[in-house]
Enzyme design. Sequence first.
Site, short mmCIF file in Angstrom:
data_model
loop_
_atom_site.label_atom_id
_atom_site.label_comp_id
_atom_site.label_asym_id
_atom_site.label_seq_id
_atom_site.Cartn_x
_atom_site.Cartn_y
_atom_site.Cartn_z
N TYR A 22 0.79 -1.23 0.00
CA TYR A 22 0.00 0.00 0.00
C TYR A 22 0.83 1.29 0.00
O TYR A 22 0.26 2.38 0.11
CB TYR A 22 -0.96 0.00 1.20
N HIS A 97 -9.50 1.49 -6.00
CA HIS A 97 -8.64 0.66 -5.17
C HIS A 97 -7.20 1.00 -5.45
O HIS A 97 -6.83 1.30 -6.60
CB HIS A 97 -8.89 -0.84 -5.43
O1 CA2 Z 1 -6.37 -1.90 -2.84
C1 CA2 Z 1 -7.25 -1.34 -2.18
O2 CA2 Z 1 -7.43 -0.13 -2.18
C2 CA2 Z 1 -8.14 -2.18 -1.24
O3 CA2 Z 1 -9.43 -1.58 -1.23
C3 CA2 Z 1 -7.51 -2.12 0.12
C4 CA2 Z 1 -8.22 -3.00 1.15
C5 CA2 Z 1 -8.39 -4.42 0.61
O4 CA2 Z 1 -9.15 -5.17 1.53
C6 CA2 Z 1 -9.07 -4.43 -0.74
O5 CA2 Z 1 -9.14 -5.76 -1.19
C7 CA2 Z 1 -8.28 -3.60 -1.74
C8 CA2 Z 1 -7.41 -3.09 2.43
C9 CA2 Z 1 -7.11 -1.78 3.06
C10 CA2 Z 1 -6.20 -2.04 4.19
O6 CA2 Z 1 -5.24 -1.04 4.20
C11 CA2 Z 1 -4.11 -1.28 4.90
C12 CA2 Z 1 -3.15 -0.31 4.83
C13 CA2 Z 1 -1.98 -0.48 5.50
C14 CA2 Z 1 -1.76 -1.61 6.27
C15 CA2 Z 1 -2.73 -2.60 6.35
C16 CA2 Z 1 -3.92 -2.43 5.66
#
Ligand code: CA2
Length: 137
Positions: A22, A97
């Site tokens: 991310y 996303h």
């Molecule tokens: O890629 C994306 O933007 C998602 O929406 C992010 C979600 C995931 O469940 C989707 O499948 C795709 C997860 C967001 C979690 O964000 C984090 C950021 C840093 C550390 C852990 C999680």
Amino acid sequence: MKILILNGPNLNLLGKREPEVYGNQTFEDYFEVLKSKFKDVELEYCQSNVEGEIISKIQEVGFSYDGIVLNAASYTHTSVGIGDAVKAIETPVVEVHISNTHKREDFRHVSYVSSGAKGVILGFGLQSYDLAIESFR
Ligand code: CA2
């Protein structure tokens, strides 16, 4: 033009955990970048880890704002309620996303948001948000 950026669960951890997936920037920092890039757009940012709060926010702005940029995060793949809210409002929603969810686990290939969205942008990192805002102009 008034646009809401609405982020779902765990996106408050951006820049703090899993930088390999991310990135290393917090969304609060990136929001400043977006505000200076889109000076002619009235941007609002909201993040919630709670499904009902996300639904309430969609309903709150969904008859007055010009656009919603929605990253429902994990709720994308599970929430009939968020999907229904997107379909119930008048304001167009662009689903975004950060990661390319189609390159990831099978459960991330399903979206309850897409069928009600104006369009979907995924896999461009935080730039996905720029592209979504651009799409409303
Ligand atoms: O890629 C994306 O933007 C998602 O929406 C992010 C979600 C995931 O469940 C989707 O499948 C795709 C997860 C967001 C979690 O964000 C984090 C950021 C840093 C550390 C852990 C999680």
